[in-house]
Design a protein around this motif. Structure first.
Motif, PDB file in Angstrom:
ATOM      1  N   ARG A  33      -4.088   7.306   5.640  1.00 60.09           N
ATOM      2  CA  ARG A  33      -5.223   6.174   5.963  1.00 60.09           C
ATOM      3  C   ARG A  33      -5.673   6.321   7.469  1.00 60.09           C
ATOM      4  N   LEU A  34      -4.675   6.544   8.304  1.00 65.76           N
ATOM      5  CA  LEU A  34      -5.111   6.643   9.593  1.00 65.76           C
ATOM      6  C   LEU A  34      -5.908   7.980   9.963  1.00 65.76           C
ATOM      7  N   GLN A  35      -5.775   8.957   9.156  1.00 71.67           N
ATOM      8  CA  GLN A  35      -6.451  10.251   9.232  1.00 71.67           C
ATOM      9  C   GLN A  35      -7.982  10.428   8.474  1.00 71.67           C
ATOM     10  N   SER A  36      -8.015   9.214   7.528  1.00 67.60           N
ATOM     11  CA  SER A  36      -9.120   9.222   6.514  1.00 67.60           C
ATOM     12  C   SER A  36     -10.354   9.089   7.447  1.00 67.60           C
ATOM     13  N   PRO A  37     -11.702   9.846   6.758  1.00 66.09           N
ATOM     14  CA  PRO A  37     -12.941   9.595   7.582  1.00 66.09           C
ATOM     15  C   PRO A  37     -13.311   8.162   7.752  1.00 66.09           C
ATOM     16  N   GLN A  38     -13.082   7.058   6.554  1.00 65.55           N
ATOM     17  CA  GLN A  38     -13.612   6.012   6.710  1.00 65.55           C
ATOM     18  C   GLN A  38     -12.518   4.868   7.564  1.00 65.55           C
ATOM     19  N   GLY A  39     -11.392   5.488   8.169  1.00 61.76           N
ATOM     20  CA  GLY A  39     -10.578   4.617   8.917  1.00 61.76           C
ATOM     21  C   GLY A  39      -9.553   3.820   8.302  1.00 61.76           C
ATOM     22  N   PHE A  40      -8.615   3.538   8.866  1.00 62.21           N
ATOM     23  CA  PHE A  40      -7.491   2.909   8.182  1.00 62.21           C
ATOM     24  C   PHE A  40      -7.682   1.527   7.506  1.00 62.21           C
ATOM     25  N   LYS A  41      -8.764   0.583   7.928  1.00 64.06           N
ATOM     26  CA  LYS A  41      -8.700  -0.562   7.297  1.00 64.06           C
ATOM     27  C   LYS A  41      -9.299  -0.480   6.079  1.00 64.06           C
ATOM     28  N   LYS A  42     -10.523   0.516   6.073  1.00 62.21           N
ATOM     29  CA  LYS A  42     -11.183   0.599   4.793  1.00 62.21           C
ATOM     30  C   LYS A  42     -10.784   1.680   3.756  1.00 62.21           C
ATOM     31  N   ALA A  43      -9.652   2.437   4.157  1.00 60.26           N
ATOM     32  CA  ALA A  43      -8.897   3.046   3.344  1.00 60.26           C
ATOM     33  C   ALA A  43      -7.823   2.419   2.581  1.00 60.26           C
ATOM     34  N   GLY A  44      -7.800   1.081   2.982  1.00 61.73           N
ATOM     35  CA  GLY A  44      -6.471   0.137   2.438  1.00 61.73           C
ATOM     36  C   GLY A  44      -5.726  -0.609   3.222  1.00 61.73           C
ATOM     37  N   GLY A  45      -5.542   0.072   4.356  1.00 63.27           N
ATOM     38  CA  GLY A  45      -4.642  -0.756   5.678  1.00 63.27           C
ATOM     39  C   GLY A  45      -3.294  -0.606   4.884  1.00 63.27           C
ATOM     40  N   PHE A  46      -2.645  -1.621   5.031  1.00 65.31           N
ATOM     41  CA  PHE A  46      -1.322  -1.846   4.371  1.00 65.31           C
ATOM     42  C   PHE A  46      -0.972  -2.265   2.889  1.00 65.31           C
ATOM     43  N   ARG A  47      -2.311  -2.517   2.343  1.00 66.91           N
ATOM     44  CA  ARG A  47      -2.415  -2.933   0.918  1.00 66.91           C
ATOM     45  C   ARG A  47      -2.163  -1.753   0.074  1.00 66.91           C
ATOM     46  N   GLY A  48      -1.624  -1.972  -0.877  1.00 65.53           N
ATOM     47  CA  GLY A  48      -1.082  -0.770  -2.103  1.00 65.53           C
ATOM     48  C   GLY A  48      -0.368   0.457  -1.494  1.00 65.53           C
ATOM     49  N   ILE A  49       0.640   0.207  -0.806  1.00 71.93           N
ATOM     50  CA  ILE A  49       1.298   1.167   0.092  1.00 71.93           C
ATOM     51  C   ILE A  49       1.623   2.394  -0.864  1.00 71.93           C
ATOM     52  N   TYR A  50       2.034   2.042  -2.282  1.00 71.95           N
ATOM     53  CA  TYR A  50       2.671   3.185  -2.968  1.00 71.95           C
ATOM     54  C   TYR A  50       1.369   3.704  -3.938  1.00 71.95           C
ATOM     55  N   ALA A  51       0.234   3.480  -3.676  1.00 73.70           N
ATOM     56  CA  ALA A  51      -0.852   4.157  -4.422  1.00 73.70           C
ATOM     57  C   ALA A  51      -0.624   5.517  -4.409  1.00 73.70           C
ATOM     58  N   GLY A  52      -0.495   6.341  -5.397  1.00 72.42           N
ATOM     59  CA  GLY A  52      -0.653   7.757  -5.600  1.00 72.42           C
ATOM     60  C   GLY A  52       0.793   8.019  -5.776  1.00 72.42           C
ATOM     61  N   VAL A  53       1.732   7.284  -5.876  1.00 74.37           N
ATOM     62  CA  VAL A  53       3.097   7.838  -6.113  1.00 74.37           C
ATOM     63  C   VAL A  53       3.519   8.264  -7.471  1.00 74.37           C
ATOM     64  N   PRO A  54       2.877   8.154  -8.424  1.00 77.37           N
ATOM     65  CA  PRO A  54       2.872   8.906  -9.697  1.00 77.37           C
ATOM     66  C   PRO A  54       2.800  10.432  -9.483  1.00 77.37           C
ATOM     67  N   SER A  55       1.834  10.766  -8.671  1.00 76.88           N
ATOM     68  CA  SER A  55       1.208  12.101  -8.577  1.00 76.88           C
ATOM     69  C   SER A  55       2.530  13.071  -7.641  1.00 76.88           C
ATOM     70  N   THR A  56       2.859  12.117  -6.684  1.00 81.64           N
ATOM     71  CA  THR A  56       4.234  12.825  -5.991  1.00 81.64           C
ATOM     72  C   THR A  56       5.649  12.893  -6.759  1.00 81.64           C
ATOM     73  N   ALA A  57       5.730  12.033  -7.697  1.00 76.85           N
ATOM     74  CA  ALA A  57       6.891  11.966  -8.568  1.00 76.85           C
ATOM     75  C   ALA A  57       7.018  12.993  -9.311  1.00 76.85           C
ATOM     76  N   VAL A  58       5.799  13.366 -10.079  1.00 77.40           N
ATOM     77  CA  VAL A  58       5.603  14.344 -11.050  1.00 77.40           C
ATOM     78  C   VAL A  58       5.717  15.662 -10.025  1.00 77.40           C
ATOM     79  N   GLY A  59       5.188  16.170  -8.951  1.00 76.11           N
ATOM     80  CA  GLY A  59       5.107  17.218  -8.379  1.00 76.11           C
ATOM     81  C   GLY A  59       6.185  17.654  -7.537  1.00 76.11           C
TER      82      GLY A  59
END
Length: 267
Positions: A33-59
């Motif tokens: 989120r710090l590296q994303s083009p929209q910036g840290f806050k707009k990318a979600g900040g500290f909200r939903g910190i485990y978003a995307g974890v199923p993809s990591t768990a599988v791969g």
């Protein structure tokens, strides 16, 4: 390298990879989120910190298993006739080949994971479906080149440094290093490699998150780096460097230490 050693490397690498990726997932989300083009806050900040974890768990397991199986196999093959003085080059080549193979599994998982991390309101399955519908299977491999270009320099620094630090520690104490000592060497090697390759990580993140059809989405690493430099300067090129170093240092400690420990238990 016999079949037993190959299976041990596969299992040890896979288990170590799953543990590290799941334990350090929140730090990875903050970095993305710090590296994303929209910036840290707009990318979600500290909200939903485990978003995307199923993809990591599988791969995670097949990705880490593929890397270490290739790494150990290449290292064993090259060492047969190689001079001891060529050992660092053996580790470099083995690590590079390991990354090329592992990225075939890592990149699709990474694309879905990073898009979920900056869109915490969307499910991993929806992001996967949208990516395939809009861009086809090749959309899951957007950023393959930039990921390989990040991982190879990273491995060229990390693995020879890890092996050299273990050899030095082993020579000083007169016996093979323990698993916890291997872990300490892994933490130092990983943190150093993470710091020097952060700009390549930023470029990879921008390419994976770019809008379909945009110039950045074409996958040109130099173009992505130039765009970041032009708009954000040196701070943009090193965005997320602190969580990246923290995650990879901790990851190196757990991953390489656990890999060593599991290998010794299974052999």
């Amino acid at each position: 390298m016999d079949r037993g050693d190959f299976l041990v490397s596969l299992t040890a690498g896979g288990l170590a990879g799953v543990c590290v990726d799941l334990i350090l997932f929140p730090l990875d989300t903050v970095k993305t989120r710090l590296q994303s083009p929209q910036g840290f806050k707009k990318a979600g900040g500290f909200r939903g910190i485990y978003a995307g974890v199923p993809s990591t768990a599988v791969g995670s397991f097949p990705n880490a298993a593929a890397f270490f199986a290739t790494y150990e196999f290449t290292k064993a093959t090259l060492r047969k006739d190689a001079s001891p003085y060529l050992s660092p080059f053996t580790h470099m080549l083995a690590a590079s080949l390991g990354e090329v193979v592992a990225c075939l599994i890592r990149v699709p998982s990474e694309v879905v994971k990073q898009r979920a991390q900056v869109s915490p309101s969307s499910s991993t399955l929806r992001i996967l479906t949208n990516t395939v519908c809009e861009e086809g299977i090749l959309g899951l491999y957007r950023g393959y080149k930039s990921t390989v270009l990040r991982e190879i320099p990273f491995s060229l620094v990390q693995f020879p440094l890890w092996e050299s630090l273990k050899d030095l520690w082993s020579w000083k104490q007169g016996h093979v290093v323990d698993s916890w000592q291997s872990a300490v060497c892994g933490a130092f090697a990983g943190g150093f490699a993470a710091a020097v390759t952060t700009p390549l990580d930023v470029a990879k993140t921008r390419i994976m998150l770019a809008k379909t059809g945009s110039r950045t989405a074409s996958g040109n690493v130099l173009s992505a780096l130039h765009q970041v430099w032009r708009t954000q300067g040196i701070s943009g090129l090193f965005a997320g460097v602190v969580p990246r170093i923290s995650a990879i240092s901790l990851g190196g400690f757990i991953f390489l230490g656990m890999y060593d420990k599991i290998r010794r238990l299974l052999l």
